[in-house]
Write an enzyme that holds these catalytic residues in place. Sequence first.
Site, mmCIF file in Angstrom:
data_model
loop_
_atom_site.group_PDB
_atom_site.id
_atom_site.type_symbol
_atom_site.label_atom_id
_atom_site.label_comp_id
_atom_site.label_asym_id
_atom_site.label_seq_id
_atom_site.Cartn_x
_atom_site.Cartn_y
_atom_site.Cartn_z
ATOM 1 N N LYS A 1 13.676 1.359 -132.374
ATOM 2 C CA LYS A 1 14.891 2.143 -132.689
ATOM 3 C C LYS A 1 16.128 1.287 -132.422
ATOM 4 O O LYS A 1 17.028 1.200 -133.246
ATOM 5 C CB LYS A 1 14.943 3.386 -131.800
ATOM 6 C CG LYS A 1 16.286 4.096 -131.786
ATOM 7 C CD LYS A 1 16.309 5.347 -130.933
ATOM 8 C CE LYS A 1 16.703 5.089 -129.521
ATOM 9 N NZ LYS A 1 18.141 4.863 -129.284
ATOM 10 N N ASN A 2 16.148 0.603 -131.291
ATOM 11 C CA ASN A 2 17.364 -0.123 -130.896
ATOM 12 C C ASN A 2 17.504 -1.479 -131.580
ATOM 13 O O ASN A 2 18.495 -2.177 -131.349
ATOM 14 C CB ASN A 2 17.428 -0.243 -129.368
ATOM 15 C CG ASN A 2 17.621 1.115 -128.729
ATOM 16 O OD1 ASN A 2 17.956 2.093 -129.417
ATOM 17 N ND2 ASN A 2 17.377 1.220 -127.443
ATOM 18 N N CYS B 1 28.148 11.082 -123.060
ATOM 19 C CA CYS B 1 26.990 11.780 -123.607
ATOM 20 C C CYS B 1 26.131 12.212 -122.409
ATOM 21 O O CYS B 1 26.562 12.187 -121.273
ATOM 22 C CB CYS B 1 26.200 10.868 -124.534
ATOM 23 S SG CYS B 1 25.456 9.519 -123.637
ATOM 24 N N ARG C 1 29.797 6.147 -121.074
ATOM 25 C CA ARG C 1 29.635 5.297 -122.269
ATOM 26 C C ARG C 1 30.979 4.724 -122.772
ATOM 27 O O ARG C 1 31.391 4.948 -123.889
ATOM 28 C CB ARG C 1 28.936 6.053 -123.392
ATOM 29 C CG ARG C 1 27.687 6.798 -123.006
ATOM 30 C CD ARG C 1 26.530 5.958 -122.553
ATOM 31 N NE ARG C 1 25.949 5.096 -123.543
ATOM 32 C CZ ARG C 1 24.942 5.437 -124.357
ATOM 33 N NH1 ARG C 1 24.458 6.653 -124.290
ATOM 34 N NH2 ARG C 1 24.454 4.574 -125.218
ATOM 35 N N PRO C 2 31.752 4.069 -121.911
ATOM 36 C CA PRO C 2 33.029 3.469 -122.363
ATOM 37 C C PRO C 2 32.775 2.378 -123.410
ATOM 38 O O PRO C 2 31.649 1.895 -123.547
ATOM 39 C CB PRO C 2 33.603 2.874 -121.087
ATOM 40 C CG PRO C 2 32.421 2.636 -120.225
ATOM 41 C CD PRO C 2 31.444 3.735 -120.521
ATOM 42 N N ASP D 1 15.928 2.384 -120.061
ATOM 43 C CA ASP D 1 15.299 3.319 -121.007
ATOM 44 C C ASP D 1 13.880 3.693 -120.604
ATOM 45 O O ASP D 1 13.270 4.543 -121.256
ATOM 46 C CB ASP D 1 15.289 2.727 -122.417
ATOM 47 C CG ASP D 1 16.697 2.592 -122.961
ATOM 48 O OD1 ASP D 1 16.877 1.900 -123.981
ATOM 49 O OD2 ASP D 1 17.617 3.156 -122.345
ATOM 50 N N ARG E 1 14.950 11.936 -131.712
ATOM 51 C CA ARG E 1 15.919 10.868 -131.991
ATOM 52 C C ARG E 1 15.267 9.501 -131.926
ATOM 53 O O ARG E 1 15.698 8.565 -132.605
ATOM 54 C CB ARG E 1 17.077 10.912 -130.973
ATOM 55 C CG ARG E 1 18.064 12.044 -131.144
ATOM 56 C CD ARG E 1 19.246 11.863 -130.217
ATOM 57 N NE ARG E 1 19.687 10.478 -130.291
ATOM 58 C CZ ARG E 1 20.184 9.824 -129.232
ATOM 59 N NH1 ARG E 1 20.297 10.431 -128.070
ATOM 60 N NH2 ARG E 1 20.576 8.575 -129.340
HETATM 61 C C1 EPZ Z 1 22.018 0.257 -125.696
HETATM 62 O O1 EPZ Z 1 23.078 1.168 -125.485
HETATM 63 C C2 EPZ Z 1 20.827 1.106 -126.078
HETATM 64 N N1 EPZ Z 1 21.101 1.828 -127.320
HETATM 65 C C3 EPZ Z 1 20.511 2.095 -124.952
HETATM 66 O O2 EPZ Z 1 19.333 2.811 -125.330
HETATM 67 C C4 EPZ Z 1 20.220 1.306 -123.683
HETATM 68 O O3 EPZ Z 1 20.007 2.210 -122.625
HETATM 69 C C5 EPZ Z 1 21.411 0.392 -123.353
HETATM 70 O O4 EPZ Z 1 21.699 -0.457 -124.486
HETATM 71 C C6 EPZ Z 1 21.129 -0.491 -122.160
HETATM 72 O O5 EPZ Z 1 20.001 -1.267 -122.394
HETATM 73 C C7 EPZ Z 1 20.988 1.170 -128.501
HETATM 74 O O6 EPZ Z 1 20.691 -0.008 -128.544
HETATM 75 C C8 EPZ Z 1 21.249 1.963 -129.740
HETATM 76 P P1 EPZ Z 1 25.376 -0.999 -123.063
HETATM 77 P P2 EPZ Z 1 24.592 0.604 -125.282
HETATM 78 O O7 EPZ Z 1 26.616 -1.232 -123.824
HETATM 79 O O8 EPZ Z 1 24.820 -0.548 -126.164
HETATM 80 C C9 EPZ Z 1 28.664 -0.070 -119.815
HETATM 81 C C10 EPZ Z 1 17.980 4.691 -125.647
HETATM 82 O O9 EPZ Z 1 17.528 5.553 -124.882
HETATM 83 N N2 EPZ Z 1 29.660 -0.428 -120.850
HETATM 84 O O10 EPZ Z 1 24.481 -2.152 -122.761
HETATM 85 O O11 EPZ Z 1 25.511 1.769 -125.357
HETATM 86 C C11 EPZ Z 1 28.026 1.279 -120.109
HETATM 87 O O12 EPZ Z 1 28.828 2.327 -119.609
HETATM 88 C C12 EPZ Z 1 19.420 4.236 -125.508
HETATM 89 O O13 EPZ Z 1 17.318 4.136 -126.571
HETATM 90 C C13 EPZ Z 1 30.996 -0.544 -120.491
HETATM 91 O O14 EPZ Z 1 31.364 -0.353 -119.333
HETATM 92 O O15 EPZ Z 1 24.503 0.122 -123.761
HETATM 93 C C14 EPZ Z 1 26.724 1.199 -119.386
HETATM 94 O O16 EPZ Z 1 26.971 1.471 -118.019
HETATM 95 C C15 EPZ Z 1 20.163 4.932 -124.386
HETATM 96 N N3 EPZ Z 1 31.916 -0.855 -121.447
HETATM 97 C C16 EPZ Z 1 26.343 -0.272 -119.492
HETATM 98 O O17 EPZ Z 1 27.545 -0.969 -119.871
HETATM 99 C C17 EPZ Z 1 31.546 -1.079 -122.744
HETATM 100 O O18 EPZ Z 1 32.417 -1.396 -123.580
HETATM 101 C C18 EPZ Z 1 25.250 -0.541 -120.510
HETATM 102 O O19 EPZ Z 1 25.773 -0.213 -121.737
HETATM 103 C C19 EPZ Z 1 30.178 -0.945 -123.092
HETATM 104 C C20 EPZ Z 1 29.249 -0.628 -122.125
#
Ligand code: EPZ
Length: 419
Positions: free
Chosen positions: A22-23, A116, A121-122, A305, A397
């Site tokens: 998915k990711n 969410c 999710r910033p 995850d 999803r």
């Molecule tokens: C991806 O989400 C995945 N989704 C998530 O999978 C996964 O949990 C996550 O990466 C971490 O591995 C997809 O790939 C579609 P991040 P993403 O940006 O990109 C902080 C699932 O269940 N952050 O790596 O949104 C954020 O708050 C989903 O399949 C900032 O602070 O994750 C979090 O604490 C859930 N500022 C951390 O980084 C930003 O601009 C990880 O977020 C972006 C992120």
Amino acid sequence: MDKYMIDGGRRLFGSVRMQSAKNAVLPLFAASILTEQPVTIRDTPAISDALCMAQILRELGADVRFHGSDVTIDSANAYSHKISSALTKELRSSVFMLGSLLTRFHRARIAYPGGCDIGLRPIDLHLNALKRLGVDISERDGYILCRCDKLRGAEILLDFPSVGATENILLAAIKAEGKTVLQGAAKEPEIVDLQNFLNAMGGKVSGAGTDVIEIEGVSALKGVAYKPAKDRIEAGTFLIAAAICGGEIEVCGVKPENIGSLLHKLRENGCKIHTKNDKIRLESNGRLKCNRRIETLPFPGFPTDLQAQVTALNCTCEGGALVVENLFETRFKYVPELQKMGADIEVKGRNAFVRGVPRLHGASVVAGDLRGGAALVLAALGAEGVSEVLDLSHIDRGYSDLQEKLKSLGAEIKRVRVS
Ligand code: EPZ
């Protein structure tokens, strides 16, 4: 709304092939509009997040057609750079559309994704990186407006290895003028898949899988047919299911090193694990031992995850476990549902303290998010008696044919229409 009826206590045996990740698939949908030529993504999983991405592309004017599990995206006639707030809220990770919209149109408008079920999710890391590439960003009425005369390569440093921000940077830098060097990149295998896809289109990306990625801007990208990597989180979910239920299963299609941290933990529990190429076989007999400490970290650390699923496993292991969730603020919302099944867990902020009990008992539980919902299914499979898991929309999803695959391994699970 549907529910699962699960009669727990059956051991699992057999082999199951994983869906495409998915990711990995979601950013590939975003990347498809980088060219006006048709793009085909093969073996797309039947998951609602993919359908949502298809809807987002159609809203831009692209023609998106499914042929079985292959999807062909022809964005030659795409005309819009705006994504509706409804679709952005339905699929928060669509924020990586910013990078591809800017490359295609030099403009992009999305609603602020907002928080969410699992956290705030910033997107500050995304926006700061896009500014480094020459993008002007403003916010109005809950929308983020991006525009640029042209995208220019830059040196970018991510303070945190955000998966989505790394993907957005690749999508925005791929046709930028000059070279972009990204330090502090996320190293998840799905980033490698995106690099492979972009290079197959004629891009010049190197270093994915490490924390330094270089992108040499190119002038044009061509259509491509591409088969994404298999879903390592789905594989981990099935392996944990077998650990909980006992038995012996094999998951196919995922490289063991892509879930190496999970395999290490499952061996710590007392599971026997054998790997060969893209096959992972797990044997689980008798009561397992708790993992003393599990800490979620960016790849190659333990994946957030799989946090809910491995917590469900520890509920019936011997001893106690501390689970630390470092990635998201509120990723323990599934715990009260596990407590309805008799789990002994105490949550304090980012820590969950699990005390193993001999067995959980069936209960009626509600899935609140994708991976928490999967954890409830796994707990129910191992529990004494019948459980029902309500609100399958979250599970749908990210998991295609979950009940069919579990049934093929011997689980007693039925999907029932509620209303
Ligand atoms: C991806 O989400 C995945 N989704 C998530 O999978 C996964 O949990 C996550 O990466 C971490 O591995 C997809 O790939 C579609 P991040 P993403 O940006 O990109 C902080 C699932 O269940 N952050 O790596 O949104 C954020 O708050 C989903 O399949 C900032 O602070 O994750 C979090 O604490 C859930 N500022 C951390 O980084 C930003 O601009 C990880 O977020 C972006 C992120």
